[in-house]
Design a protein around this motif. Structure first.
Motif, PDB file in Angstrom:
ATOM      1  N   LYS A 172       0.774  -1.165  -0.132  1.00 23.33           N
ATOM      2  CA  LYS A 172       0.114   0.150  -0.062  1.00 23.33           C
ATOM      3  C   LYS A 172       0.881   1.072   0.088  1.00 23.33           C
ATOM      4  O   LYS A 172       1.109   1.863   1.162  1.00 23.33           O
ATOM      5  N   VAL A 173       1.406   1.631  -1.347  1.00 20.25           N
ATOM      6  CA  VAL A 173       2.347   2.842  -1.387  1.00 20.25           C
ATOM      7  C   VAL A 173       1.646   3.690  -2.313  1.00 20.25           C
ATOM      8  O   VAL A 173       1.217   3.716  -3.357  1.00 20.25           O
ATOM      9  N   ASN A 174       1.269   5.141  -1.504  1.00 18.59           N
ATOM     10  CA  ASN A 174       0.661   6.031  -2.460  1.00 18.59           C
ATOM     11  C   ASN A 174       1.863   6.739  -3.230  1.00 18.59           C
ATOM     12  O   ASN A 174       2.975   6.712  -3.018  1.00 18.59           O
ATOM     13  N   GLU A 175       1.297   7.565  -4.215  1.00 20.79           N
ATOM     14  CA  GLU A 175       2.256   8.487  -5.041  1.00 20.79           C
ATOM     15  C   GLU A 175       3.136   9.266  -4.378  1.00 20.79           C
ATOM     16  O   GLU A 175       4.429   9.302  -4.613  1.00 20.79           O
ATOM     17  N   GLU A 176       2.521   9.882  -3.277  1.00 18.69           N
ATOM     18  CA  GLU A 176       3.411  10.739  -2.289  1.00 18.69           C
ATOM     19  C   GLU A 176       4.492  10.153  -1.708  1.00 18.69           C
ATOM     20  O   GLU A 176       5.486  10.772  -1.105  1.00 18.69           O
TER      21      GLU A 176
END
Length: 204
Positions: A172-176
């Motif tokens: 679960k890795v967001n763009e930011e």
């Protein structure tokens, strides 16, 4: 184990699975990898070949990967992506490659594991010399959120990313979150980084 380079990993998979159809995206200099590949049917894609493939049966498409994939109808056993080393380009190349991949095939990515932040500098800062891995790692990490893939990075030759259909523990890795500091802290987890070993190769 003797150090293996990208074409060694690709040829290992071709021999292991008896793959016939090979596609390389971003060939540029065919002598660097493409000409070393043992698959009987090879297709090269590059908008501007510096050294063209030497095999008489090799198929060459002098165009961008986007242009190639728009009209491609063929499925390949193994696809090697080594084109523009930027996140957005690589992500799209992987997406298109998944749509052009045989059910039991592999996608291989080069430059997944930059060691220094300088190695992922912008394309505008790259003068054509030295190591430039770009931001391939960001595309690889984003695809680690797809549960229907199985992904591993082998710790050799700037990081050889291997993608096939299967199941993986998703990230679960967001763009930011895709910045250098987080990458350094999470490198092993994010890349599913494995040492170059017989055990690693057998699991591919």
């Amino acid at each position: 184990m003797v150090k293996l380079l990208r074409f060694d990993i690709i040829n290992y998979l071709i021999a292991k699975y008896d793959y016939k159809d090979y596609l390389e995206i971003g060939v540029r200099n065919a002598a660097a990898c493409f000409d070393k590949i043992i698959a009987p049917n090879k297709t090269a894609v590059d908008p501007s070949f510096f050294v063209r493939p030497k095999g008489e049966k090799d198929i060459c498409h002098e165009e961008t990967s986007d242009e190639f994939f728009v009209k491609n109808k063929k499925l390949y056993d193994i696809i090697f992506i080594d084109g523009m080393h930027l996140y957005e380009y690589v992500y799209k190349d992987v997406e298109n490659s998944l749509n052009s991949l045989n059910i039991n095939g592999h996608i291989i990515l080069h430059d997944c594991n930059p060691i220094l932040e300088y190695h992922q500098r912008s394309f505008e800062e790259y003068d054509g010399t030295g190591i430039w891995n770009g931001t391939v790692w960001k595309a690889f990490v984003k695809y680690r959120s797809h549960k229907n893939l199985q992904m591993t990075t082998i710790n050799t030759d700037h990081g050889i990313g291997c993608i096939k259909r299967g199941n993986q523990e998703t990230l679960k890795v967001n763009e930011e979150d895709l910045n250098w500091g987080n990458f350094v802290q999470n490198r092993k987890l994010w890349l599913n980084l494995k040492p170059l070993s017989e055990d690693t190769l057998e699991c591919l």
